[in-house]
Design an enzyme around this catalytic site. Structure first.
Site, PDB file in Angstrom:
ATOM      1  N   ASP A  34       0.828  -1.204   0.000  1.00  0.00           N
ATOM      2  CA  ASP A  34       0.000   0.000   0.000  1.00  0.00           C
ATOM      3  C   ASP A  34       0.865   1.257   0.000  1.00  0.00           C
ATOM      4  O   ASP A  34       1.958   1.267   0.566  1.00  0.00           O
ATOM      5  CB  ASP A  34      -0.897  -0.015   1.244  1.00  0.00           C
ATOM      6  CG  ASP A  34      -2.037   0.980   1.148  1.00  0.00           C
ATOM      7  OD1 ASP A  34      -2.337   1.446   0.036  1.00  0.00           O
ATOM      8  OD2 ASP A  34      -2.618   1.301   2.205  1.00  0.00           O
ATOM      9  N   HIS A  51       2.827   3.392  -8.893  1.00  0.00           N
ATOM     10  CA  HIS A  51       2.641   1.971  -9.187  1.00  0.00           C
ATOM     11  C   HIS A  51       3.858   1.406  -9.930  1.00  0.00           C
ATOM     12  O   HIS A  51       4.275   0.274  -9.682  1.00  0.00           O
ATOM     13  CB  HIS A  51       1.383   1.774 -10.030  1.00  0.00           C
ATOM     14  CG  HIS A  51       0.119   2.153  -9.317  1.00  0.00           C
ATOM     15  ND1 HIS A  51      -0.206   1.648  -8.074  1.00  0.00           N
ATOM     16  CD2 HIS A  51      -0.896   2.993  -9.665  1.00  0.00           C
ATOM     17  CE1 HIS A  51      -1.365   2.154  -7.692  1.00  0.00           C
ATOM     18  NE2 HIS A  51      -1.799   2.968  -8.631  1.00  0.00           N
ATOM     19  N   LEU A 145      10.725 -20.964  -3.710  1.00  0.00           N
ATOM     20  CA  LEU A 145       9.752 -20.021  -3.166  1.00  0.00           C
ATOM     21  C   LEU A 145       8.496 -19.979  -4.032  1.00  0.00           C
ATOM     22  O   LEU A 145       8.581 -19.902  -5.268  1.00  0.00           O
ATOM     23  CB  LEU A 145      10.374 -18.627  -3.096  1.00  0.00           C
ATOM     24  CG  LEU A 145       9.431 -17.462  -2.749  1.00  0.00           C
ATOM     25  CD1 LEU A 145       9.063 -17.491  -1.277  1.00  0.00           C
ATOM     26  CD2 LEU A 145      10.071 -16.122  -3.108  1.00  0.00           C
TER      27      LEU A 145
END
Length: 254
Positions: A34, A51, A145
């Protein structure tokens, strides 16, 4: 995992900052990324610049999480509520998965990372679906991962879909109402094959879940920071893990 941690601790021996232990590294970390828009606004830039900058952080976080032995990294990339944003911003956000994956796929393959998605993928633009589907397919045999992107995801939608699936199972006779328990519900969630997050991180100073993994984080440890996502780096991740390691997870016990 221990070998990775040993090398990492050696490289930091002369640096300042929090240290983490070799044991009790959270196996699953979920992050609400965020603050991109606010980061851009503070710099007098359009929101899309935030972004774009935030996308670059993912590379650093994935590398560090892999280095530390984290097994699953879930990133909240786009929520079911984000469609309410201006069309120009939404259109840009829908291009980011393609840009990120096209650029970072070689790194993900090198690191043996497996890309996974959860959310309503069918509603995404075709170019976005093609990019994410290719990444999932290309990395499906990787065993390192798990990079789990929550894309067009909302926890309430997920829970409603799970209830529908269970209702269908009851209707077709494969399940009875008496057999419904926590395990049955978990098996019908989008994270069925994943362990629940051990640690939830949210950046930007907001202290709420925003419809993210409401069932799965019931016993997760939370770590909130005022740092905006584009400014989040490897040391912030280490700091969050260091705090996590000092907490006692009792799961309702003593």
């Amino acid at each position: 995992m221990l070998e990775k941690l040993t090398k990492w601790k050696s490289s930091l021996s002369s640096q300042e900052g929090p240290k983490i232990e070799d044991v009790n590294v959270p196996r699953h970390i979920a992050i609400i990324m965020d603050g991109n828009g606010r980061w851009a606004k503070r710099k007098g830039l359009p929101r899309i610049a935030g972004h774009r900058e935030g996308m670059k952080v993912i590379n650093k976080v994935v590398r560090k999480a892999d280095e530390l032995g984290v097994e699953i990294l879930t990133l909240y990339a786009f929520s079911t509520e984000n469609w309410k944003r201006p069309k120009t911003e939404v259109d840009y956000l829908m291009k980011l998965p393609e840009r990120f994956l096209n650029k970072e796929l070689p790194m993900l393959m090198e690191k043996n990372v497996k890309v996974r998605l959860m959310g309503s993928i069918e509603n995404l633009p075709e170019h976005t679906k093609r990019a994410v589907s290719k990444a999932v397919k290309d990395t499906e045999k990787n065993t390192g991962l798990i990079l789990n992107f929550a894309l067009n995801y909302g926890s309430r939608f997920e829970l409603m879909e799970a209830v529908k699936k269970i209702a269908n199972q009851i209707e077709n006779g494969s399940l009875s109402a008496e057999e419904i328990n926590e395990s049955v519900l978990k098996e019908n969630l989008m994270t069925a094959e994943l362990r629940d997050p051990d640690l939830l991180i949210r950046t930007s100073g907001e202290i709420r879940l925003s419809n993210f993994m409401l069932w799965q984080v019931a016993y997760s440890e939370f770590w909130f920071t005022d740092v905006l996502w584009p400014d989040f780096d490897e040391q912030h991740l280490v700091e969050a893990i260091a705090v996590y390691q000092k907490r006692a997870r009792r799961y309702g016990g003593v």
